[in-house]
Design a protein around this motif. Sequence first.
Motif, PDB file in Angstrom:
ATOM      1  N   CYS A 195       6.183  95.148 -68.058  1.00 55.87           N
ATOM      2  CA  CYS A 195       6.348  95.476 -69.472  1.00 55.87           C
ATOM      3  C   CYS A 195       6.023  94.260 -70.319  1.00 55.87           C
ATOM      4  N   THR A 196       5.545  94.507 -71.525  1.00 58.50           N
ATOM      5  CA  THR A 196       5.420  93.491 -72.556  1.00 58.50           C
ATOM      6  C   THR A 196       5.581  94.179 -73.897  1.00 58.50           C
ATOM      7  N   ASP A 197       5.928  93.417 -74.935  1.00 57.09           N
ATOM      8  CA  ASP A 197       5.978  94.034 -76.259  1.00 57.09           C
ATOM      9  C   ASP A 197       4.716  93.662 -77.027  1.00 57.09           C
ATOM     10  N   ILE A 198       4.291  94.554 -77.907  1.00 58.73           N
ATOM     11  CA  ILE A 198       3.043  94.382 -78.652  1.00 58.73           C
ATOM     12  C   ILE A 198       3.355  93.709 -79.983  1.00 58.73           C
ATOM     13  N   THR A 199       2.925  92.461 -80.118  1.00 54.48           N
ATOM     14  CA  THR A 199       3.194  91.713 -81.346  1.00 54.48           C
ATOM     15  C   THR A 199       1.914  91.040 -81.841  1.00 54.48           C
ATOM     16  N   GLY A 200       1.975  89.730 -82.085  1.00 52.50           N
ATOM     17  CA  GLY A 200       0.905  89.068 -82.826  1.00 52.50           C
ATOM     18  C   GLY A 200      -0.470  89.060 -82.207  1.00 52.50           C
ATOM     19  N   PHE A 201      -0.582  89.154 -80.892  1.00 54.78           N
ATOM     20  CA  PHE A 201      -1.897  89.162 -80.252  1.00 54.78           C
ATOM     21  C   PHE A 201      -2.533  90.546 -80.238  1.00 54.78           C
ATOM     22  N   GLY A 202      -1.851  91.518 -80.803  1.00 57.45           N
ATOM     23  CA  GLY A 202      -2.393  92.871 -80.877  1.00 57.45           C
ATOM     24  C   GLY A 202      -2.306  93.594 -79.551  1.00 57.45           C
ATOM     25  N   PHE A 203      -2.604  94.874 -79.580  1.00 54.46           N
ATOM     26  CA  PHE A 203      -2.567  95.682 -78.356  1.00 54.46           C
ATOM     27  C   PHE A 203      -3.506  95.101 -77.309  1.00 54.46           C
ATOM     28  N   LEU A 204      -4.712  94.730 -77.730  1.00 47.86           N
ATOM     29  CA  LEU A 204      -5.694  94.208 -76.778  1.00 47.86           C
ATOM     30  C   LEU A 204      -5.211  92.923 -76.134  1.00 47.86           C
ATOM     31  N   GLY A 205      -4.726  91.988 -76.943  1.00 43.60           N
ATOM     32  CA  GLY A 205      -4.300  90.716 -76.398  1.00 43.60           C
ATOM     33  C   GLY A 205      -3.168  90.844 -75.405  1.00 43.60           C
ATOM     34  N   ALA A 242      -6.379  88.325 -91.272  1.00 41.52           N
ATOM     35  CA  ALA A 242      -7.082  87.234 -90.591  1.00 41.52           C
ATOM     36  C   ALA A 242      -6.734  87.200 -89.110  1.00 41.52           C
ATOM     37  N   GLY A 243      -5.485  87.522 -88.777  1.00 40.37           N
ATOM     38  CA  GLY A 243      -5.080  87.527 -87.376  1.00 40.37           C
ATOM     39  C   GLY A 243      -5.841  88.543 -86.546  1.00 40.37           C
ATOM     40  N   ASN A 244      -6.243  89.638 -87.167  1.00 42.89           N
ATOM     41  CA  ASN A 244      -7.048  90.651 -86.482  1.00 42.89           C
ATOM     42  C   ASN A 244      -8.359  90.038 -86.012  1.00 42.89           C
ATOM     43  N   ARG A 245      -9.000  89.322 -86.906  1.00 40.03           N
ATOM     44  CA  ARG A 245     -10.289  88.709 -86.565  1.00 40.03           C
ATOM     45  C   ARG A 245     -10.121  87.619 -85.507  1.00 40.03           C
ATOM     46  N   ARG A 246      -9.055  86.853 -85.598  1.00 39.19           N
ATOM     47  CA  ARG A 246      -8.814  85.821 -84.578  1.00 39.19           C
ATOM     48  C   ARG A 246      -8.597  86.460 -83.209  1.00 39.19           C
ATOM     49  N   ASN A 247      -7.813  87.534 -83.167  1.00 38.88           N
ATOM     50  CA  ASN A 247      -7.598  88.217 -81.893  1.00 38.88           C
ATOM     51  C   ASN A 247      -8.907  88.744 -81.333  1.00 38.88           C
ATOM     52  N   ARG A 248      -9.696  89.362 -82.190  1.00 37.48           N
ATOM     53  CA  ARG A 248     -10.973  89.919 -81.754  1.00 37.48           C
ATOM     54  C   ARG A 248     -11.901  88.827 -81.221  1.00 37.48           C
ATOM     55  N   ASP A 271      -5.508  94.450 -83.953  1.00 39.54           N
ATOM     56  CA  ASP A 271      -4.609  94.267 -85.080  1.00 39.54           C
ATOM     57  C   ASP A 271      -3.294  93.615 -84.650  1.00 39.54           C
ATOM     58  N   PRO A 272      -2.916  92.475 -85.263  1.00 39.37           N
ATOM     59  CA  PRO A 272      -1.636  91.847 -84.926  1.00 39.37           C
ATOM     60  C   PRO A 272      -0.474  92.717 -85.387  1.00 39.37           C
ATOM     61  N   GLN A 273       0.444  92.988 -84.478  1.00 40.21           N
ATOM     62  CA  GLN A 273       1.569  93.866 -84.786  1.00 40.21           C
ATOM     63  C   GLN A 273       2.832  93.061 -85.071  1.00 40.21           C
ATOM     64  N   THR A 274       3.661  93.590 -85.939  1.00 34.99           N
ATOM     65  CA  THR A 274       4.997  93.057 -86.177  1.00 34.99           C
ATOM     66  C   THR A 274       6.010  94.061 -85.661  1.00 34.99           C
ATOM     67  N   SER A 275       6.901  93.602 -84.788  1.00 33.06           N
ATOM     68  CA  SER A 275       7.924  94.479 -84.213  1.00 33.06           C
ATOM     69  C   SER A 275       7.294  95.744 -83.641  1.00 33.06           C
ATOM     70  N   GLY A 276       6.243  95.540 -82.815  1.00 32.86           N
ATOM     71  CA  GLY A 276       5.564  96.658 -82.171  1.00 32.86           C
ATOM     72  C   GLY A 276       6.367  97.214 -81.014  1.00 32.86           C
ATOM     73  N   GLY A 277       5.793  98.192 -80.352  1.00 29.58           N
ATOM     74  CA  GLY A 277       6.488  98.854 -79.257  1.00 29.58           C
ATOM     75  C   GLY A 277       6.349  98.130 -77.940  1.00 29.58           C
ATOM     76  N   LEU A 278       6.923  98.722 -76.906  1.00 31.90           N
ATOM     77  CA  LEU A 278       6.778  98.206 -75.550  1.00 31.90           C
ATOM     78  C   LEU A 278       5.581  98.868 -74.880  1.00 31.90           C
ATOM     79  N   LEU A 279       4.823  98.076 -74.134  1.00 36.64           N
ATOM     80  CA  LEU A 279       3.750  98.584 -73.285  1.00 36.64           C
ATOM     81  C   LEU A 279       4.276  98.508 -71.862  1.00 36.64           C
ATOM     82  N   ILE A 280       4.490  99.662 -71.258  1.00 40.08           N
ATOM     83  CA  ILE A 280       5.197  99.761 -69.978  1.00 40.08           C
ATOM     84  C   ILE A 280       4.256 100.275 -68.894  1.00 40.08           C
ATOM     85  N   SER A 281       4.253  99.584 -67.758  1.00 39.46           N
ATOM     86  CA  SER A 281       3.485 100.013 -66.594  1.00 39.46           C
ATOM     87  C   SER A 281       4.454 100.616 -65.582  1.00 39.46           C
TER      88      SER A 281
END
Length: 318
Positions: A195-205, A242-248, A271-281
């Motif tokens: 598991c990880t939570d989706i925050t500043g590095f975006g879903f992709l990161g 700007a964080g979106n472009r940095r992540n990309r 897109d950098p997320q704030t208080s995003g959800g959990l990504l669970i495997s």
Amino acid sequence: MLRQLPKTEDPNLLTAGILFADAGVYRIADDCALVQSVDFFTPIVDDPATFGRIAAANALSDIYAMGGKPITALNMVGFPKCLDHGILVEILKGGAEKAAEGGTIIVGGHTVEDDEPKYGLAVTGLIHPDSMITTAGAQPGDVLILTKPLGTGILATALKGEVLTEVDIAEAIAGMESLNRDASEAMLAVGVNACTDITGFGFLGHAIEMAEASSVCIEISAEKLPVYPRVREMAAMGMIPAGNRRNRNYYWPKVLDGHVPTTDIIDLVSDPQTSGGLLISVAADKKEQLIQLLANKGVDARIVGVISCGRPGTVRIE
């Protein structure tokens, strides 16, 4: 740069060898470990109390992502002299309200003068060492589940640009204010692999971090990604932070494997997320149980991809 820092050899630091761990875990007894994390940022909404609640939920999220239970927190504040102190009081009230909802006690904190308001928490939680969930356990054949929609960075940019109001993004604000506690309890009850939570590095990161830490390939179905209302409309208007472009720029050329999706999907997953959800495997034979338990707790989780035997450390988006 961080590789130049001295390494910790203490065997009780259970996260020392785990890539991209969401929090630090330190064993204090055979059956108990501390989980610690810190996060703070500038306001993304106008209402001070709402900002406090979002920042607190965001800070608590790392503890929940590890499967821990937050117990205490310290306020971290930067505040300009020129602003009314009543604003700070409202921020702290919002943070305390959200911490209390999670059963967490604010035990103190520290404030410094700053040019722009900043707020967050340093959080301490507890976990059984054998129950620790990290980024490093995903297995081929697992199903990936996401517990909150995407797009908060784009919506916050539109809010700052006065293209949208807080009323327009009420659903996203409610999502950012919501704790990941119920999702964490559900995954602990079912038993998941990573598991990880989706925050500043975006879903992709964060997906890439899981892929690298677990030495697996992650395959994402773009059409299944949940999105907050008006995100795609705002992205099409150029409301890209700007964080979106940095992540990309950092993640896309580094690890993308195969098919290149459309621009709107690239904007969304970067897109950098704030208080995003959990990504669970989770193992495929447990997915229905987990989805049902999440639903029972009011979490509208979605299956967004699978773990495959492809090139380790890569993400494919179809």
